[in-house]
Design an enzyme around this catalytic site. Structure first.
Site, mmCIF file in Angstrom:
data_model
loop_
_atom_site.group_PDB
_atom_site.id
_atom_site.type_symbol
_atom_site.label_atom_id
_atom_site.label_comp_id
_atom_site.label_asym_id
_atom_site.label_seq_id
_atom_site.Cartn_x
_atom_site.Cartn_y
_atom_site.Cartn_z
ATOM 1 N N ASP A 33 0.668 -0.837 0.371
ATOM 2 C CA ASP A 33 -0.211 0.164 -0.049
ATOM 3 C C ASP A 33 1.025 1.255 -0.507
ATOM 4 O O ASP A 33 1.499 1.451 1.132
ATOM 5 C CB ASP A 33 -0.654 -0.039 1.428
ATOM 6 C CG ASP A 33 -1.896 -1.031 0.719
ATOM 7 O OD1 ASP A 33 -2.130 -1.795 0.098
ATOM 8 O OD2 ASP A 33 -2.840 -1.246 2.052
ATOM 9 N N HIS A 175 3.622 -2.124 3.068
ATOM 10 C CA HIS A 175 3.486 -0.414 2.671
ATOM 11 C C HIS A 175 4.540 -0.180 1.856
ATOM 12 O O HIS A 175 5.600 -0.240 2.475
ATOM 13 C CB HIS A 175 3.461 0.468 3.854
ATOM 14 C CG HIS A 175 1.878 0.468 4.510
ATOM 15 N ND1 HIS A 175 1.873 -0.707 5.273
ATOM 16 C CD2 HIS A 175 0.955 1.260 4.525
ATOM 17 C CE1 HIS A 175 0.815 -0.633 5.947
ATOM 18 N NE2 HIS A 175 0.156 0.459 5.678
#
Length: 206
Positions: A33, A175
């Site tokens: 992400d 992430h």
């Protein structure tokens, strides 16, 4: 406060969202992400290439706009792309119209049938609006949250969490962000090595 392993009750409350795939396969689904950004996203791409692994990148529209060359690298490597809103909006604190417009703005750049709500926070009314605007949209959550964004979590504990809770069919969240990089650069190579040792395959979401 966050949970590394998604509780079954939460999955029951939102059954239309994708939390994990089949437990009977040997495939796991590594996702990232918040990118694409310099340094971190290319690092991730290099590690994935070493294991001939495919993954899914839930991209922030504003980062795609700022770093189109890195976004193209992700696509050219054969990874799946997902929408993560244009400005990383938290659904619970955003009115529905603003949330939809932000999603659509990111969709112009990402062009994906996959969406992950930032922070995993989305209202039922927003789910309905997004699916009306983009029929066939898959809203993807997870069943393993690495915690790499947590600056108080040691890289070693982050690795232990990921390896403890990942199982076949798991959707794992990392992430590709500067905030997570201290943990990501430690955990990702070691996780990929261990998962490969277990004989698991790496799939991208479609």
């Amino acid at each position: 406060m966050y949970l590394v392993k998604t509780p079954w009750l939460l999955k029951r409350l939102y059954p239309s969202l994708l939390w994990n795939n089949s437990r009977s396969s040997t495939c796991i689904y590594v996702t990232f992400d918040d990118g694409p950004i310099p340094i971190v996203t290319p690092f991730v791409l290099n590690i994935l290439k070493q294991y001939q692994a495919k993954a899914t990148f839930f991209c922030i529209g504003d980062n795609v706009k700022k770093h189109p060359d890195i976004f193209e690298q992700v696509k050219n490597a054969g990874h799946a792309i997902g929408n993560h809103t244009f400005n990383h909006l938290k659904g619970w604190k955003t009115d529905d119209r603003t949330y939809l417009d932000n999603f659509l703005k990111a969709d112009e750049l990402a062009g994906s049938n996959l969406f992950r709500p930032p922070y995993g926070r989305i209202k039922r009314s927003q789910i309905k609006l997004l699916r009306e605007a983009k029929p066939g949209l898959k809203i993807v959550m997870w069943d393993v949250l690495s915690g790499d964004f947590d600056i108080n979590l040691s890289p070693e504990d982050c690795l232990r969490n990921v390896l403890k809770y990942t199982q076949p069919g798991s959707i794992i969240v990392f992430h590709d962000s500067l905030k997570a990089f201290d943990r990501l650069q430690y955990v990702l190579p070691k996780s990929m090595e261990e998962w490969s040792r277990r004989g698991w395959e790496f799939g991208s979401l479609v």
